[in-house]
Design an enzyme around this catalytic site. Structure first.
Site: not given
Length: 246
Positions: A70, A87, A89-90, A92, A200
């Site tokens: 990402e 990713d 931190i999915d 955020t 994601d």
């Protein structure tokens, strides 16, 4: 103990290492909520830091694998057939507001197919993972999608647009990866979202399939413009019927 591939083992170790800084930073957020600089810069820093740890850890054992992430986008290495999709931190926005519902996501795409996927919720210490043709697991417990077949008894998840559109029983959790992991574990019955990014949903889509669910063909879409439909087999037709105009 179930047997897992060396690649998945590497993914788990990388996620666990990265999670330490996520948990530490999440604990710091409360102090930041009141500071002038504000938490947004801080979260971006955490995101990048986690991404760096993941790339570093995954590269140690697989020096030539490529990356799609990402934050940094594509990193093309010698091996272009094996790609780590990450990713850091999915969820955020949840993280930013001190809401403990976010995840670290890693998937491995090999020969154009997702073969391993991991979604790690560091706050609840829930590690969801799957490998192609080997099933889906949560902390070593085998996962199965739900078998409810009355749509009124089912619970679905989506983003803001999906929640507004649908007359199904809906939730909007703000973390696509965990939504899919929850479909795989039978907590949710289905998940749908338009125009979402591959990082994601790559790991979560494999989780759902390996837990016995159905996911539409994501390869038809561009990596940052995916319309995903995922659910248990029992409810898939009814869900799609409800989403005809979505």
């Amino acid at each position: 103990m179930i047997s897992i591939s060396s690649n998945l083992n590497l993914m788990i170790k990388a996620a666990e290492k990265a999670s330490k800084s996520v948990i530490r930073d999440f604990g710091e957020l409360e102090k930041l909520q009141v500071s002038k600089k504000g938490p947004r810069d801080f979260v971006t820093k955490t995101d990048k830091h986690v991404e760096n740890i993941l790339i570093e850890e995954l590269s140690k054992a697989k020096k030539n694998f490529s990356f799609l992430s990402e934050e940094v986008g594509k990193i093309e290495n010698k091996d272009k057939e094996n790609i780590w999709i990450i990713d850091p931190i999915d969820g955020t926005t949840n993280f930013l507001h001190g809401i403990p519902h976010f995840a670290i996501c890693i998937a491995l795409k090999s020969q154009k197919e997702i073969i391993s996927g991991l979604v790690f919720d560091p706050i609840k210490d829930e590690m969801f993972y799957a490998e192609k043709n080997k099933g889906a697991y949560l902390n070593n417990q085998r996962l199965r999608v739900s078998n409810k077949n009355l749509i009124d008894e089912c619970l679905f998840s989506s983003n803001h647009e999906g929640v507004k559109f649908s007359n199904l029983n809906m939730r909007y959790s703000g973390c696509a990866a965990l939504d899919l992991a929850y479909v795989a574990s039978g907590r949710f019955d289905g998940y749908f979202h338009n125009k979402i990014n591959i990082w994601d949903v790559a790991a979560g889509a494999l989780l759902v399939k390996e837990a016995g669910g159905i996911v539409n063909d994501l390869d038809k879409f561009n990596t940052n413009n995916i319309d995903i439909r995922a659910s248990s087999g029992a409810i898939n037709d009814k869900m799609l019927e409800n989403l005809k105009n979505f």
